[in-house]
Design a protein around this motif. Sequence first.
Motif, PDB file in Angstrom:
ATOM      1  N   MET A   1       0.800  -1.327   0.168  1.00 47.73           N
ATOM      2  CA  MET A   1       0.147   0.095  -0.041  1.00 47.73           C
ATOM      3  C   MET A   1       0.836   1.135  -0.027  1.00 47.73           C
ATOM      4  SD  MET A   1      -2.829   0.802   2.759  1.00 47.73           S
ATOM      5  CE  MET A   1      -3.791   1.876   2.608  1.00 47.73           C
ATOM      6  N   LYS A   2       0.779   2.165  -0.989  1.00 46.97           N
ATOM      7  CA  LYS A   2       1.522   3.281  -1.224  1.00 46.97           C
ATOM      8  C   LYS A   2       0.637   4.413  -1.062  1.00 46.97           C
ATOM      9  CE  LYS A   2       4.567   5.433  -4.306  1.00 46.97           C
ATOM     10  NZ  LYS A   2       5.452   5.319  -5.503  1.00 46.97           N
ATOM     11  N   LEU A   3       1.122   5.337   0.035  1.00 44.89           N
ATOM     12  CA  LEU A   3       0.400   6.499   0.504  1.00 44.89           C
ATOM     13  C   LEU A   3       1.022   7.699  -0.508  1.00 44.89           C
ATOM     14  CD1 LEU A   3       0.153   6.387   4.296  1.00 44.89           C
ATOM     15  CD2 LEU A   3      -1.459   5.875   2.393  1.00 44.89           C
ATOM     16  N   SER A   4       0.129   8.353  -0.967  1.00 40.34           N
ATOM     17  CA  SER A   4       0.627   9.649  -1.880  1.00 40.34           C
ATOM     18  C   SER A   4       0.611  10.869  -0.848  1.00 40.34           C
ATOM     19  CB  SER A   4      -0.345   9.754  -2.874  1.00 40.34           C
ATOM     20  OG  SER A   4      -1.553  10.534  -2.385  1.00 40.34           O
ATOM     21  N   PRO A   5       1.654  11.820  -1.062  1.00 39.87           N
ATOM     22  CA  PRO A   5       1.793  12.836  -0.349  1.00 39.87           C
ATOM     23  C   PRO A   5       0.475  13.806  -0.434  1.00 39.87           C
ATOM     24  CG  PRO A   5       3.570  12.738  -1.943  1.00 39.87           C
ATOM     25  CD  PRO A   5       2.515  11.534  -2.163  1.00 39.87           C
ATOM     26  N   ASN A   6      -0.498  13.592  -1.465  1.00 37.29           N
ATOM     27  CA  ASN A   6      -1.533  14.358  -1.337  1.00 37.29           C
ATOM     28  C   ASN A   6      -2.563  14.305  -0.186  1.00 37.29           C
ATOM     29  OD1 ASN A   6      -0.571  15.461  -3.553  1.00 37.29           O
ATOM     30  ND2 ASN A   6      -1.553  14.312  -4.939  1.00 37.29           N
ATOM     31  N   ARG A   7      -2.373  12.729   0.104  1.00 42.92           N
ATOM     32  CA  ARG A   7      -3.512  12.530   1.400  1.00 42.92           C
ATOM     33  C   ARG A   7      -2.896  12.829   2.669  1.00 42.92           C
ATOM     34  NH1 ARG A   7      -6.639   7.448   0.683  1.00 42.92           N
ATOM     35  NH2 ARG A   7      -6.417   7.406   2.556  1.00 42.92           N
ATOM     36  N   GLN A   8      -1.701  13.254   2.937  1.00 43.46           N
ATOM     37  CA  GLN A   8      -1.215  13.782   4.100  1.00 43.46           C
ATOM     38  C   GLN A   8      -1.310  15.147   4.444  1.00 43.46           C
ATOM     39  OE1 GLN A   8       2.965  12.918   4.275  1.00 43.46           O
ATOM     40  NE2 GLN A   8       2.610  10.586   4.069  1.00 43.46           N
ATOM     41  N   GLN A   9      -2.338  15.325   5.414  1.00 45.49           N
ATOM     42  CA  GLN A   9      -2.600  16.859   5.745  1.00 45.49           C
ATOM     43  C   GLN A   9      -2.586  17.123   7.318  1.00 45.49           C
ATOM     44  OE1 GLN A   9      -6.438  17.407   4.057  1.00 45.49           O
ATOM     45  NE2 GLN A   9      -5.726  16.784   1.971  1.00 45.49           N
ATOM     46  N   GLY A  10      -2.463  18.502   7.417  1.00 47.60           N
ATOM     47  CA  GLY A  10      -2.444  18.822   8.999  1.00 47.60           C
ATOM     48  C   GLY A  10      -1.281  18.401   9.929  1.00 47.60           C
ATOM     49  N   LEU A  11      -1.603  18.696  11.143  1.00 50.08           N
ATOM     50  CA  LEU A  11      -0.697  18.467  12.240  1.00 50.08           C
ATOM     51  C   LEU A  11      -1.173  17.235  12.984  1.00 50.08           C
ATOM     52  CD1 LEU A  11       0.070  21.766  13.707  1.00 50.08           C
ATOM     53  CD2 LEU A  11       1.737  20.553  12.325  1.00 50.08           C
ATOM     54  N   THR A  12      -0.332  16.432  13.788  1.00 49.63           N
ATOM     55  CA  THR A  12      -0.748  15.504  14.712  1.00 49.63           C
ATOM     56  C   THR A  12      -1.379  15.925  15.718  1.00 49.63           C
ATOM     57  OG1 THR A  12       1.202  15.135  15.450  1.00 49.63           O
ATOM     58  CG2 THR A  12       0.582  13.812  13.664  1.00 49.63           C
ATOM     59  N   LEU A  13      -1.969  15.281  16.761  1.00 48.92           N
ATOM     60  CA  LEU A  13      -2.297  15.868  17.911  1.00 48.92           C
ATOM     61  C   LEU A  13      -1.269  16.440  18.720  1.00 48.92           C
ATOM     62  CD1 LEU A  13      -4.762  16.455  19.882  1.00 48.92           C
ATOM     63  CD2 LEU A  13      -4.460  14.051  20.882  1.00 48.92           C
ATOM     64  N   ILE A  14      -0.153  15.648  18.880  1.00 52.07           N
ATOM     65  CA  ILE A  14       1.128  15.945  19.622  1.00 52.07           C
ATOM     66  C   ILE A  14       1.655  17.151  19.228  1.00 52.07           C
ATOM     67  CG2 ILE A  14       3.278  15.181  20.407  1.00 52.07           C
ATOM     68  CD1 ILE A  14       2.211  12.357  20.509  1.00 52.07           C
ATOM     69  N   SER A  15       1.640  17.361  17.925  1.00 49.09           N
ATOM     70  CA  SER A  15       2.212  18.614  17.195  1.00 49.09           C
ATOM     71  C   SER A  15       1.401  19.846  17.472  1.00 49.09           C
ATOM     72  CB  SER A  15       2.356  18.480  15.732  1.00 49.09           C
ATOM     73  OG  SER A  15       3.411  17.304  15.387  1.00 49.09           O
ATOM     74  N   THR A  16       0.212  19.534  17.528  1.00 47.15           N
ATOM     75  CA  THR A  16      -0.620  20.646  17.826  1.00 47.15           C
ATOM     76  C   THR A  16      -0.680  21.273  19.477  1.00 47.15           C
ATOM     77  OG1 THR A  16      -2.233  19.973  16.202  1.00 47.15           O
ATOM     78  CG2 THR A  16      -3.198  21.547  17.908  1.00 47.15           C
ATOM     79  N   LEU A  17      -0.520  19.996  20.107  1.00 47.60           N
ATOM     80  CA  LEU A  17      -0.260  20.423  21.683  1.00 47.60           C
ATOM     81  C   LEU A  17       0.954  21.110  21.903  1.00 47.60           C
ATOM     82  CD1 LEU A  17      -1.846  17.354  23.296  1.00 47.60           C
ATOM     83  CD2 LEU A  17      -2.915  19.614  23.200  1.00 47.60           C
ATOM     84  N   LEU A  18       2.045  20.575  21.170  1.00 50.66           N
ATOM     85  CA  LEU A  18       3.460  21.502  21.471  1.00 50.66           C
ATOM     86  C   LEU A  18       3.289  22.774  20.978  1.00 50.66           C
ATOM     87  CD1 LEU A  18       5.712  18.420  20.605  1.00 50.66           C
ATOM     88  CD2 LEU A  18       5.599  19.624  22.956  1.00 50.66           C
ATOM     89  N   LEU A  19       2.666  22.968  19.743  1.00 55.78           N
ATOM     90  CA  LEU A  19       2.387  24.300  19.055  1.00 55.78           C
ATOM     91  C   LEU A  19       1.926  25.168  20.182  1.00 55.78           C
ATOM     92  CD1 LEU A  19       3.351  25.956  16.891  1.00 55.78           C
ATOM     93  CD2 LEU A  19       1.313  25.516  15.881  1.00 55.78           C
ATOM     94  N   LEU A  20       0.542  24.709  20.541  1.00 56.03           N
ATOM     95  CA  LEU A  20      -0.004  25.668  21.526  1.00 56.03           C
ATOM     96  C   LEU A  20       0.703  25.897  22.946  1.00 56.03           C
ATOM     97  CD1 LEU A  20      -3.637  24.000  20.901  1.00 56.03           C
ATOM     98  CD2 LEU A  20      -2.860  26.351  20.313  1.00 56.03           C
ATOM     99  N   GLY A  21       1.345  25.050  23.501  1.00 51.68           N
ATOM    100  CA  GLY A  21       2.181  25.165  24.606  1.00 51.68           C
ATOM    101  C   GLY A  21       3.097  26.239  24.213  1.00 51.68           C
TER     102      GLY A  21
END
Length: 126
Positions: A1-21
């Motif tokens: 199964m090959k994921l294309s870069p077009n399907r990857q979007q946004g930040l993960t929950l951990i990245s969002t929490l670190l950015l908000l912190g």
Amino acid sequence: MKLSPNRQQGLTLISTLLLLGLIGFFVLLGVKVIPVYLDHSKVANALSALEKSGNIVEGQTEFEIRNNLAKRFNLNYVYDVTQDDIKITKYGSYLKVAIQYEVVKKLVGNLSVLAEFNDVIEVGQK
């Protein structure tokens, strides 16, 4: 199964929490530090107003100069400068007023911010 870069979007929950912190930390730092510098500008303005007054050297004693500064600080709600922080040197027609003080503000837990200020005016000839 090959994921294309077009399907990857946004930040993960951990990245969002670190950015908000990180954003929250800098907002807290600004809320604590900006009033300290606003008070320092009031101290600098009081010193420059004292320097611009004409009869400061000959007409006033050390007590009167301290009283004048204390009134200006009280009027502008400056509580970080004490009488021990003000050093006045007077020789004949020469006057030097130095205000050296530091302000410590607690941020979180045992983390604090220290700001040191040193303002000097000199009037007259040595």
